[in-house]
Design a protein around this motif. Structure first.
Motif, mmCIF file in Angstrom:
data_model
loop_
_atom_site.group_PDB
_atom_site.id
_atom_site.type_symbol
_atom_site.label_atom_id
_atom_site.label_comp_id
_atom_site.label_asym_id
_atom_site.label_seq_id
_atom_site.Cartn_x
_atom_site.Cartn_y
_atom_site.Cartn_z
ATOM 1 N N LEU A 92 0.938 -1.114 -0.059
ATOM 2 C CA LEU A 92 -0.031 0.058 0.072
ATOM 3 C C LEU A 92 0.947 1.428 -0.190
ATOM 4 O O LEU A 92 0.664 2.336 -0.625
ATOM 5 N N LEU A 93 2.062 1.294 0.567
ATOM 6 C CA LEU A 93 2.857 2.380 0.581
ATOM 7 C C LEU A 93 3.755 2.487 -0.621
ATOM 8 O O LEU A 93 3.668 3.806 -1.210
ATOM 9 N N LEU A 94 3.711 1.606 -1.416
ATOM 10 C CA LEU A 94 4.090 1.672 -2.880
ATOM 11 C C LEU A 94 3.100 2.290 -3.913
ATOM 12 O O LEU A 94 3.591 2.934 -4.454
ATOM 13 N N VAL A 95 2.015 1.802 -3.600
ATOM 14 C CA VAL A 95 0.940 2.335 -4.311
ATOM 15 C C VAL A 95 0.778 3.800 -4.010
ATOM 16 O O VAL A 95 0.418 4.791 -5.188
ATOM 17 N N GLU A 96 0.725 4.124 -2.921
ATOM 18 C CA GLU A 96 0.833 5.624 -2.460
ATOM 19 C C GLU A 96 1.914 6.418 -2.931
ATOM 20 O O GLU A 96 1.704 7.651 -3.446
ATOM 21 N N LEU A 97 3.092 5.846 -3.206
ATOM 22 C CA LEU A 97 4.194 6.645 -3.585
ATOM 23 C C LEU A 97 4.021 6.525 -5.250
ATOM 24 O O LEU A 97 4.392 7.851 -5.637
ATOM 25 N N VAL A 98 3.585 5.767 -5.784
ATOM 26 C CA VAL A 98 3.150 5.801 -7.267
ATOM 27 C C VAL A 98 2.318 6.977 -7.582
ATOM 28 O O VAL A 98 2.389 7.745 -8.446
#
Length: 362
Positions: free
Chosen positions: A148-154
């Protein structure tokens, strides 16, 4: 296994506890999927008043598609005790919500409405908070959090605000929520482990109690039929145990029962077999994937170990004990009671033939 290791990773759990956790997860995914299916469709009416006209239709279609998917997840009843399918159900739940959030956010950004529409920015926080609903190990919490952090960063990168104060605040809030939700999820797992042991363990021997052994035999029989693999059961009865209690006392009898339980534990395959106290001096062992010949080898080894040991009783004497064993292999279309009945018949044949031996059921 140390408690902290049980909470860190699910790999060390017995497959019997995995079945329990999987069914627990299956029921929760179903309830949440039904709620989300209703809310996603019902929210189209809210979007009608909140969203600009040029993005209403594609987001409405996305909501309907996600609702249909959640309904499919609700009606997906295949193998509720499977650990792999339980993990897949969880991942699909999170991934579909994340996909809807990513699509709707991208659409709002493209049309320049991202800052003017309320509500959609909170999706990542809602999704990460949902971890608290499930009993998760620490490794699983970390995996979902990183995803979920990766999705937010993208998403922040696509907005062009990566590194800004508001973006950093969002990441920080996500991490805080992940810690809180993860702590709740791990606590749920710990509570489930404690309750599972209390409800399924025999107080004297530490083996599975009758309730667990019968429930898991049912599950293993179903898995055996699905995978078209054999399954064997061993039914044990300690020879002349009533006379032993009369001679040496019940305290001595308890010592023998605990010693015999230790022998059964040594002869079970880790994470595969299950040994339990069936009642009194009777014990049952479930051997998934074993044929009659393989189960007979196990029965012979256990009988041999019993003959070779001696146990010191409270009077100071060292006494020996033996066991009679009935071996039965699951037949096609056979019920649990029929399988146990055949094992019981084989056990009494062993007793009638002189005790201290095993017999394989027809």
């Amino acid at each position: 296994m140390y408690p902290i290791l049980e909470l860190f990773s699910a790999r060390g759990h017995t497959h019997y506890f995995q079945h329990t956790r999987s069914f627990y997860t299956y029921r929760r995914v179903r309830v949440i999927s039904l709620i989300l299916a209703i809310l996603q469709s019902a929210w189209i009416l809210v979007d009608h008043y909140l969203l600009p006209a040029d993005v209403q239709m594609p987001i409405a279609i996305a909501r309907v598609l996600s609702s249909l998917f959640f309904l499919g997840l609700f009606f997906w009843g295949r193998r509720p005790y499977s650990p792999r399918l339980a993990l897949l159900r969880q991942l699909l739940l999170f991934l579909v919500l994340t996909a809807f959030h990513t699509f709707s956010t991208a659409l709002l950004i493209i049309h320049g409405h991202e800052q003017s529409v309320a509500g959609y920015q909170f999706f990542p926080f809602m999704i990460i908070s949902m971890m608290a609903i499930f009993p998760l190990a620490i490794v699983e919490v970390l995996g979902i959090t990183l995803l979920l952090l990766l999705v937010e960063l993208v998403t922040q990168l696509s907005r062009g605000n990566l590194g800004e104060v508001s973006a950093i605040n969002n990441l920080w809030l996500l991490l805080v929520l992940a810690v809180v939700a993860g702590w709740a999820a791990v606590n749920q797992l710990n509570m489930l482990l404690v309750l599972y042991r209390q409800a399924t363990r025999d107080a004297l021997t530490g083996l599975a109690n009758r309730r667990l052994i019968l429930e898991q035999l049912d599950t293993d029989m179903a898995l055996s039929k699905d995978a078209e693999k054999p399954l064997a059961v061993l039914l044990f009865d300690l020879d002349k145990f009533k006379g032993f209690n009369d001679t040496y006392g019940h305290a001595a009898g308890d010592i023998v029962l605990k010693y015999f339980a230790g022998i059964l534990k040594k002869h079970t395959r880790k994470k595969l077999d299950l040994a339990g106290r069936f009642g009194g001096e009777e014990f049952l062992m479930v051997l998934p994937g074993m044929s009659g010949a393989e189960a007979s080898v196990v029965a012979e080894a256990i009988g041999k170990t019993c003959r070779e040991v001696s146990v010191q009783v409270p009077s100071g004497e060292k006494v020996g004990f033996t066991t009679s064993i009935g071996v039965a292999v699951l037949k096609q279309g056979e019920t649990q009671s029929e399988l146990i009945r055949r094992a019981d018949e084989a056990l009494y044949k062993a007793k009638d033939s002189g005790r201290d031996q095993y017999k394989l059921a027809d």
